[in-house]
Design a protein around this motif. Sequence first.
Motif, mmCIF file in Angstrom:
data_model
loop_
_atom_site.group_PDB
_atom_site.id
_atom_site.type_symbol
_atom_site.label_atom_id
_atom_site.label_comp_id
_atom_site.label_asym_id
_atom_site.label_seq_id
_atom_site.Cartn_x
_atom_site.Cartn_y
_atom_site.Cartn_z
ATOM 1 N N GLN A 174 -10.773 0.822 -4.973
ATOM 2 C CA GLN A 174 -10.694 0.055 -6.075
ATOM 3 C C GLN A 174 -11.825 0.669 -7.358
ATOM 4 O OE1 GLN A 174 -12.043 -4.050 -5.810
ATOM 5 N NE2 GLN A 174 -11.160 -4.657 -7.627
ATOM 6 N N SER A 175 -12.901 1.156 -6.793
ATOM 7 C CA SER A 175 -13.818 1.654 -7.724
ATOM 8 C C SER A 175 -13.149 3.104 -8.124
ATOM 9 C CB SER A 175 -15.290 1.921 -7.019
ATOM 10 O OG SER A 175 -15.905 0.749 -6.651
ATOM 11 N N ALA A 176 -12.420 3.670 -7.375
ATOM 12 C CA ALA A 176 -12.182 4.854 -7.622
ATOM 13 C C ALA A 176 -10.945 5.076 -8.672
ATOM 14 C CB ALA A 176 -11.523 5.751 -6.309
ATOM 15 N N GLU A 177 -10.044 3.614 -8.457
ATOM 16 C CA GLU A 177 -9.296 3.473 -9.587
ATOM 17 C C GLU A 177 -9.737 3.296 -11.107
ATOM 18 O OE1 GLU A 177 -5.351 0.290 -10.134
ATOM 19 O OE2 GLU A 177 -6.345 0.405 -8.425
ATOM 20 N N ILE A 178 -10.912 2.512 -10.959
ATOM 21 C CA ILE A 178 -11.618 2.038 -12.349
ATOM 22 C C ILE A 178 -12.209 3.632 -12.829
ATOM 23 C CG2 ILE A 178 -13.684 1.334 -13.134
ATOM 24 C CD1 ILE A 178 -13.127 -1.254 -11.187
ATOM 25 N N VAL A 179 -12.557 4.372 -11.924
ATOM 26 C CA VAL A 179 -13.321 5.561 -12.433
ATOM 27 C C VAL A 179 -12.217 6.674 -13.113
ATOM 28 C CG1 VAL A 179 -14.459 7.604 -11.661
ATOM 29 C CG2 VAL A 179 -15.368 5.611 -11.263
ATOM 30 N N SER A 180 -11.051 6.666 -12.183
ATOM 31 C CA SER A 180 -9.940 7.404 -12.905
ATOM 32 C C SER A 180 -9.413 7.020 -14.133
ATOM 33 C CB SER A 180 -8.845 7.252 -11.731
ATOM 34 O OG SER A 180 -7.511 7.855 -12.111
ATOM 35 N N LEU A 181 -9.125 5.784 -14.275
ATOM 36 C CA LEU A 181 -9.033 5.151 -15.497
ATOM 37 C C LEU A 181 -9.929 5.638 -16.873
ATOM 38 C CD1 LEU A 181 -7.650 1.687 -14.514
ATOM 39 C CD2 LEU A 181 -6.000 3.601 -15.237
ATOM 40 N N VAL A 182 -11.163 5.283 -16.402
ATOM 41 C CA VAL A 182 -12.267 5.825 -17.574
ATOM 42 C C VAL A 182 -12.083 7.425 -17.716
ATOM 43 C CG1 VAL A 182 -14.618 6.041 -17.788
ATOM 44 C CG2 VAL A 182 -13.590 3.840 -16.739
ATOM 45 N N LEU A 183 -11.638 8.199 -16.897
ATOM 46 C CA LEU A 183 -11.973 9.606 -17.156
ATOM 47 C C LEU A 183 -10.672 9.845 -17.779
ATOM 48 C CD1 LEU A 183 -12.977 11.026 -13.304
ATOM 49 C CD2 LEU A 183 -14.247 10.973 -15.574
ATOM 50 N N GLN A 184 -9.654 9.050 -17.466
ATOM 51 C CA GLN A 184 -8.475 9.478 -18.326
ATOM 52 C C GLN A 184 -8.386 8.946 -19.745
ATOM 53 O OE1 GLN A 184 -4.690 9.080 -16.041
ATOM 54 N NE2 GLN A 184 -5.606 8.501 -14.349
ATOM 55 N N ASP A 217 -9.783 14.970 -9.948
ATOM 56 C CA ASP A 217 -9.582 14.538 -8.657
ATOM 57 C C ASP A 217 -10.856 14.596 -7.504
ATOM 58 O OD1 ASP A 217 -6.961 14.168 -9.466
ATOM 59 O OD2 ASP A 217 -6.344 15.775 -8.160
ATOM 60 N N GLN A 218 -11.642 15.357 -7.774
ATOM 61 C CA GLN A 218 -12.961 15.561 -7.144
ATOM 62 C C GLN A 218 -13.839 14.340 -7.141
ATOM 63 O OE1 GLN A 218 -14.301 19.393 -8.068
ATOM 64 N NE2 GLN A 218 -12.867 20.415 -6.686
ATOM 65 N N ILE A 219 -13.954 13.959 -8.435
ATOM 66 C CA ILE A 219 -14.731 12.893 -8.934
ATOM 67 C C ILE A 219 -14.329 11.472 -8.016
ATOM 68 C CG2 ILE A 219 -15.530 11.160 -10.559
ATOM 69 C CD1 ILE A 219 -15.681 13.931 -12.426
ATOM 70 N N VAL A 220 -12.754 11.208 -8.352
ATOM 71 C CA VAL A 220 -12.250 10.210 -8.047
ATOM 72 C C VAL A 220 -12.187 10.065 -6.183
ATOM 73 C CG1 VAL A 220 -9.831 9.210 -7.377
ATOM 74 C CG2 VAL A 220 -10.737 9.898 -9.837
ATOM 75 N N MET A 268 -4.430 4.543 1.064
ATOM 76 C CA MET A 268 -4.772 6.004 0.491
ATOM 77 C C MET A 268 -4.831 5.915 -0.877
ATOM 78 S SD MET A 268 -5.795 9.206 1.709
ATOM 79 C CE MET A 268 -5.745 10.867 0.827
ATOM 80 N N TYR A 269 -5.819 6.635 -1.578
ATOM 81 C CA TYR A 269 -5.705 6.821 -2.974
ATOM 82 C C TYR A 269 -5.346 7.975 -3.628
ATOM 83 C CZ TYR A 269 -9.536 9.848 -1.418
ATOM 84 O OH TYR A 269 -10.193 10.853 -1.096
ATOM 85 N N LYS A 270 -4.257 8.548 -2.622
ATOM 86 C CA LYS A 270 -3.748 9.859 -3.287
ATOM 87 C C LYS A 270 -2.892 9.626 -4.508
ATOM 88 C CE LYS A 270 0.253 9.980 -0.268
ATOM 89 N NZ LYS A 270 0.756 10.868 0.803
#
Length: 137
Positions: free
Chosen positions: A89-99, A76-79, A1-3
């Motif tokens: 894996q894609s969610a992790e990349i997007v999270s890093l970019v957003l941060q 969080d909603q985007i991730v 889970m990506y939580k």
Amino acid sequence: MYKNLLLIPDKIRQLRLRKGRSQRTVAERADVSQSVLCAIENGRRVAGLGQVERLGQVLANGPEEIEQLKGLAAHDQIVDLVAQRYGEQSAEIVSLVLQAKAALSEREMMKITSLIQECITAKSLLENPRSELKMSP
């Protein structure tokens, strides 16, 4: 889970504990059920913007902190959306970019965007050597 990628759970818990309030008290004042607040704090549920705004009204120290919470909720909603559609894996990349976007200037983000585009082009050339831009051996 990506939580582990979600930012709101820890922030809401920190704010609640800083105020010395129970989940029940905060939930009642924010017009959110205690079970929903518990699920948000544990990362089992992605908070909606309305929920975060109401929780912010109860927990935050002013409008700036509420806006920060809304930004974290949008992250969080985007991730969550990316994880559901494209995987963790894609969610992790997007999270890093957003941060990174929150921490970098517009000019720095443009440089990074340009670099990413160059990497995509290079990868495409490597995968398709017969493309119009030929690489020398």
